[in-house]
Design a protein around this motif. Structure first.
Motif, PDB file in Angstrom:
ATOM      1  N   LEU A  16      -2.584  -1.673  81.119  1.00 46.24           N
ATOM      2  CA  LEU A  16      -2.473  -2.973  80.449  1.00 46.24           C
ATOM      3  C   LEU A  16      -2.036  -4.065  81.424  1.00 46.24           C
ATOM      4  N   HIS A  17      -2.663  -5.249  81.295  1.00 44.33           N
ATOM      5  CA  HIS A  17      -2.223  -6.438  82.036  1.00 44.33           C
ATOM      6  C   HIS A  17      -1.514  -7.375  81.063  1.00 44.33           C
ATOM      7  N   LEU A  18      -0.225  -7.609  81.314  1.00 45.46           N
ATOM      8  CA  LEU A  18       0.540  -8.500  80.432  1.00 45.46           C
ATOM      9  C   LEU A  18       0.686  -9.902  81.014  1.00 45.46           C
ATOM     10  N   ARG A  19       0.417 -10.037  82.346  1.00 43.07           N
ATOM     11  CA  ARG A  19       0.662 -11.310  83.055  1.00 43.07           C
ATOM     12  C   ARG A  19       2.158 -11.640  83.044  1.00 43.07           C
ATOM     13  N   ASP A  20       2.498 -12.938  83.177  1.00 44.26           N
ATOM     14  CA  ASP A  20       3.912 -13.284  83.389  1.00 44.26           C
ATOM     15  C   ASP A  20       4.189 -14.634  82.717  1.00 44.26           C
ATOM     16  N   PRO A  42       0.565  -4.093  87.979  1.00 38.65           N
ATOM     17  CA  PRO A  42       1.421  -4.895  88.861  1.00 38.65           C
ATOM     18  C   PRO A  42       0.692  -6.026  89.591  1.00 38.65           C
ATOM     19  N   ASN A  43      -0.547  -6.375  89.152  1.00 39.28           N
ATOM     20  CA  ASN A  43      -1.310  -7.353  89.950  1.00 39.28           C
ATOM     21  C   ASN A  43      -0.960  -8.791  89.595  1.00 39.28           C
ATOM     22  N   LEU A  44       0.342  -9.098  89.712  1.00 40.97           N
ATOM     23  CA  LEU A  44       0.769 -10.486  89.580  1.00 40.97           C
ATOM     24  C   LEU A  44       0.517 -11.186  90.914  1.00 40.97           C
ATOM     25  N   ALA A 107     -11.143  -5.777  95.500  1.00 38.11           N
ATOM     26  CA  ALA A 107     -12.004  -5.196  94.454  1.00 38.11           C
ATOM     27  C   ALA A 107     -12.020  -6.020  93.168  1.00 38.11           C
ATOM     28  N   THR A 108     -10.905  -6.684  92.823  1.00 37.87           N
ATOM     29  CA  THR A 108     -10.834  -7.313  91.507  1.00 37.87           C
ATOM     30  C   THR A 108      -9.788  -8.425  91.499  1.00 37.87           C
ATOM     31  N   THR A 109      -9.442  -8.901  90.292  1.00 40.59           N
ATOM     32  CA  THR A 109      -8.483  -9.999  90.152  1.00 40.59           C
ATOM     33  C   THR A 109      -7.168  -9.684  90.880  1.00 40.59           C
ATOM     34  N   ASN A 110      -6.703 -10.604  91.698  1.00 38.33           N
ATOM     35  CA  ASN A 110      -5.436 -10.460  92.451  1.00 38.33           C
ATOM     36  C   ASN A 110      -5.345  -9.147  93.230  1.00 38.33           C
ATOM     37  N   ILE A 137      -5.886   4.491  89.986  1.00 34.23           N
ATOM     38  CA  ILE A 137      -6.906   3.969  90.913  1.00 34.23           C
ATOM     39  C   ILE A 137      -7.899   3.025  90.246  1.00 34.23           C
ATOM     40  N   HIS A 138      -8.077   1.853  90.870  1.00 30.70           N
ATOM     41  CA  HIS A 138      -9.246   1.023  90.562  1.00 30.70           C
ATOM     42  C   HIS A 138     -10.374   1.568  91.425  1.00 30.70           C
ATOM     43  N   GLY A 139     -11.295   2.293  90.817  1.00 34.15           N
ATOM     44  CA  GLY A 139     -12.275   3.065  91.591  1.00 34.15           C
ATOM     45  C   GLY A 139     -13.562   2.338  91.884  1.00 34.15           C
ATOM     46  N   TYR A 219     -17.449 -10.491  81.010  1.00 30.83           N
ATOM     47  CA  TYR A 219     -17.438 -10.150  82.436  1.00 30.83           C
ATOM     48  C   TYR A 219     -16.094  -9.519  82.781  1.00 30.83           C
ATOM     49  N   CYS A 220     -16.138  -8.294  83.252  1.00 31.82           N
ATOM     50  CA  CYS A 220     -14.923  -7.584  83.642  1.00 31.82           C
ATOM     51  C   CYS A 220     -15.280  -6.687  84.812  1.00 31.82           C
ATOM     52  N   LEU A 221     -14.268  -6.115  85.410  1.00 28.68           N
ATOM     53  CA  LEU A 221     -14.494  -5.147  86.471  1.00 28.68           C
ATOM     54  C   LEU A 221     -13.788  -3.850  86.128  1.00 28.68           C
ATOM     55  N   PRO A 222     -14.360  -2.692  86.401  1.00 34.04           N
ATOM     56  CA  PRO A 222     -15.748  -2.538  86.807  1.00 34.04           C
ATOM     57  C   PRO A 222     -16.689  -3.123  85.741  1.00 34.04           C
ATOM     58  N   THR A 248      -6.440   0.248  77.661  1.00 27.81           N
ATOM     59  CA  THR A 248      -7.300  -0.869  77.244  1.00 27.81           C
ATOM     60  C   THR A 248      -7.837  -1.689  78.405  1.00 27.81           C
ATOM     61  N   ASP A 249      -7.058  -1.780  79.498  1.00 28.86           N
ATOM     62  CA  ASP A 249      -7.357  -2.754  80.555  1.00 28.86           C
ATOM     63  C   ASP A 249      -7.487  -4.153  79.949  1.00 28.86           C
ATOM     64  N   SER A 250      -6.746  -4.403  78.891  1.00 29.70           N
ATOM     65  CA  SER A 250      -6.735  -5.761  78.328  1.00 29.70           C
ATOM     66  C   SER A 250      -6.257  -6.702  79.432  1.00 29.70           C
ATOM     67  N   PRO A 252      -6.158 -10.679  80.089  1.00 29.10           N
ATOM     68  CA  PRO A 252      -6.413 -12.052  79.643  1.00 29.10           C
ATOM     69  C   PRO A 252      -6.539 -13.055  80.795  1.00 29.10           C
ATOM     70  N   HIS A 253      -7.446 -13.990  80.605  1.00 29.82           N
ATOM     71  CA  HIS A 253      -7.571 -15.154  81.500  1.00 29.82           C
ATOM     72  C   HIS A 253      -7.769 -16.361  80.596  1.00 29.82           C
ATOM     73  N   SER A 254      -7.316 -17.523  81.041  1.00 31.63           N
ATOM     74  CA  SER A 254      -7.479 -18.718  80.210  1.00 31.63           C
ATOM     75  C   SER A 254      -8.965 -19.081  80.120  1.00 31.63           C
ATOM     76  N   CYS A 264     -13.497 -15.607  86.217  1.00 35.84           N
ATOM     77  CA  CYS A 264     -12.645 -14.437  86.480  1.00 35.84           C
ATOM     78  C   CYS A 264     -13.124 -13.222  85.695  1.00 35.84           C
ATOM     79  N   ALA A 265     -12.772 -12.045  86.232  1.00 32.84           N
ATOM     80  CA  ALA A 265     -13.087 -10.790  85.551  1.00 32.84           C
ATOM     81  C   ALA A 265     -11.940 -10.393  84.644  1.00 32.84           C
ATOM     82  N   GLY A 266     -12.257  -9.999  83.420  1.00 35.18           N
ATOM     83  CA  GLY A 266     -11.228  -9.488  82.525  1.00 35.18           C
ATOM     84  C   GLY A 266     -11.563  -9.799  81.081  1.00 35.18           C
ATOM     85  N   ILE A 267     -11.336  -8.821  80.202  1.00 36.32           N
ATOM     86  CA  ILE A 267     -11.596  -8.972  78.763  1.00 36.32           C
ATOM     87  C   ILE A 267     -10.275  -8.775  78.035  1.00 36.32           C
TER      88      ILE A 267
HETATM   89  C1  NCD Z   1      -8.277  -7.161  85.732  1.00 39.77           C
HETATM   90  C2  NCD Z   1      -7.400  -8.420  85.739  1.00 39.77           C
HETATM   91  O1  NCD Z   1      -7.863  -9.468  85.316  1.00 39.77           O
HETATM   92  O2  NCD Z   1      -6.221  -8.322  86.154  1.00 39.77           O
HETATM   93  N1  NCD Z   1      -9.643  -7.553  85.495  1.00 39.77           N
HETATM   94  C3  NCD Z   1     -10.611  -6.752  85.001  1.00 39.77           C
HETATM   95  O3  NCD Z   1     -11.752  -7.200  84.909  1.00 39.77           O
HETATM   96  N2  NCD Z   1     -10.372  -5.538  84.595  1.00 39.77           N
HETATM   97  C4  NCD Z   1      -8.094  -6.424  86.997  1.00 39.77           C
HETATM   98  C5  NCD Z   1      -8.590  -5.021  86.922  1.00 39.77           C
HETATM   99  O4  NCD Z   1      -8.042  -4.196  86.206  1.00 39.77           O
HETATM  100  O5  NCD Z   1      -9.575  -4.730  87.586  1.00 39.77           O
END
Ligand code: NCD
Ligand code: ZN
Length: 349
Positions: A16-20, A42-44, A107-110, A137-139, A219-222, A248-250, A252-254, A264-267
């Motif tokens: 999970l990505h919670l951001r800050d 931890p990708n802050l 590979a991806t965001t931050n 691993i982000h593979g 659009y997300c990664l992978p 979930t790999d949730s 969020p991006h604005s 940006c990549a992320g759902i």
């Molecule tokens: C993630 C993000 O926005 O932090 N984006 C994504 O598309 N999944 C980074 C990641 O998990 O690859």
């Protein structure tokens, strides 16, 4: 007769990505509504690379947990080439750090601070294998030569397979898998290797992203793959195989950073993740397999106790709002303005 209510052990979100900052008010409340625990990425900016930073990030998250919730954020460190075995030891001793995240550099965001030369982190990996701390691993390879749809498969062949041979005892979670290649690889491995699967990779394929117009919110990664891969993921998730569990790999991006010329990549799925997974399991006639995937297999892999509380799902449709506030802006959630066929709520004790 089809099921209209279902009670399961409370689930956890293992990616999970919670951001800050201000964003935590939205993201933490959404995850804490249904999930008991979550592995927090931890990708802050800058990344969370030390135990001290992870503990202070955890405090910021905890301060946004709604009253009455016992949500427990499980922290991770971001693997950089500077991570040494003493910090791994500290992470192992810190109760609330549960894994170390490996992003190939770029590979991806931050992921700018990610690892370019894996050899640099061998001492850290050795220590992780010794103390039983999982590598998450982000593979995906990052070579510009490699087609974006092949990056997961090539990563498995050229990096992951040799890594598992060099560190046969290392616990590994291949995160947010998207291909049949990943399903097959993980299935063939010993019990120290598992994978998470997202709701969007189960519900969507690359046609949803690209056919009839580009949909930046998908659009997300992978990146979403073709439907044969989606099918392999659905089969793995609903199979009852304990190597595959919920993450979930949730992410969020604005709106402004998604709907732009280089988005940006992320759902974002945290607002309704369990309900979205439930749709997938229902469509497969596999609702009896949901609890293992959502509530048991991840906890077992991380050697954590299974939750004692229950969540009830009822087949009551609800419409997702068109956006949620997110820091100073807003985020478009998965299924925005559309209906989801299940609703989840905490079972009365
Ligand atoms: C993630 C993000 O926005 O932090 N984006 C994504 O598309 N999944 C980074 C990641 O998990 O690859
Ligand atoms: Zn992620």
């Amino acid at each position: 007769m089809s099921l209209t209510t279902l009670s399961i052990t409370q689930p956890d979100d293992w990616h999970l990505h919670l951001r800050d900052g201000e964003a935590l008010k939205t993201t933490v409340a959404h995850s804490a509504r249904v999930f008991a625990r979550a592995i927090v990425m931890p990708n802050l900016k800058p990344p969370v690379t030390t135990v001290a930073q992870a503990l202070s990030y955890r405090q910021r998250i905890v301060s946004c947990i709604p009253k009455g919730s016992t949500f427990d954020p499980l922290m991770t460190l971001y693997l950089t080439e500077q991570l040494n075995s003493q910090e791994v030891q500290r992470a192992h001793e810190a109760d609330c750090v549960q894994g170390i995240k490996f992003y190939p550099a770029g590979a991806t965001t931050n992921s700018e601070s990610g690892v370019a030369e894996l050899e640099c982190v061998y001492p850290a990996l050795e220590k992780m294998a010794e103390v039983g701390l999982p590598l998450l691993i982000h593979g995906e390879v990052t070579d510009t030569e490699i087609d974006i749809f092949d990056r997961e498969r090539v990563f498995i062949e050229t990096i992951l397979e040799p890594l598992t041979q060099k560190f046969p005892k290392l616990k590994i979670v291949l995160e947010h898998i998207t291909t049949k290649d990943a399903v097959d690889f993980v299935s063939r491995q010993g019990k120290n290797i598992a994978a998470t699967i997202t709701p969007h990779h189960l519900l969507l394929n690359r046609n949803d992203l690209l056919a009839g117009g580009v949909r930046p919110h998908f659009y997300c990664l992978p990146i979403l793959k073709r439907n044969i891969h989606q099918r392999a993921l659905i089969e793995a998730a609903t199979s009852g195989n304990s190597k595959f569990f919920l993450g979930t790999d949730s992410a969020p991006h604005s709106i402004e950073t998604k709907e732009t010329s280089c988005g940006c990549a992320g759902i974002y799925s945290a607002h309704a993740a369990l309900e979205l997974y439930t749709e997938v399991f229902e469509a497969e006639g596999a609702l009896d397999k949901l609890e293992g995937f959502a509530s048991f297999f991840g906890a077992d892999f991380y050697n954590l106790p299974r939750n004692q509380t229950q969540i009830t799902l009822s087949k009551t449709p609800f419409t997702v709002p068109k956006e949620y506030s997110f820091g100073s802006g807003s985020v478009i959630p998965m299924r925005a303005n559309e209906s989801i066929s299940w609703s989840a709520y905490e079972a009365t004790k």
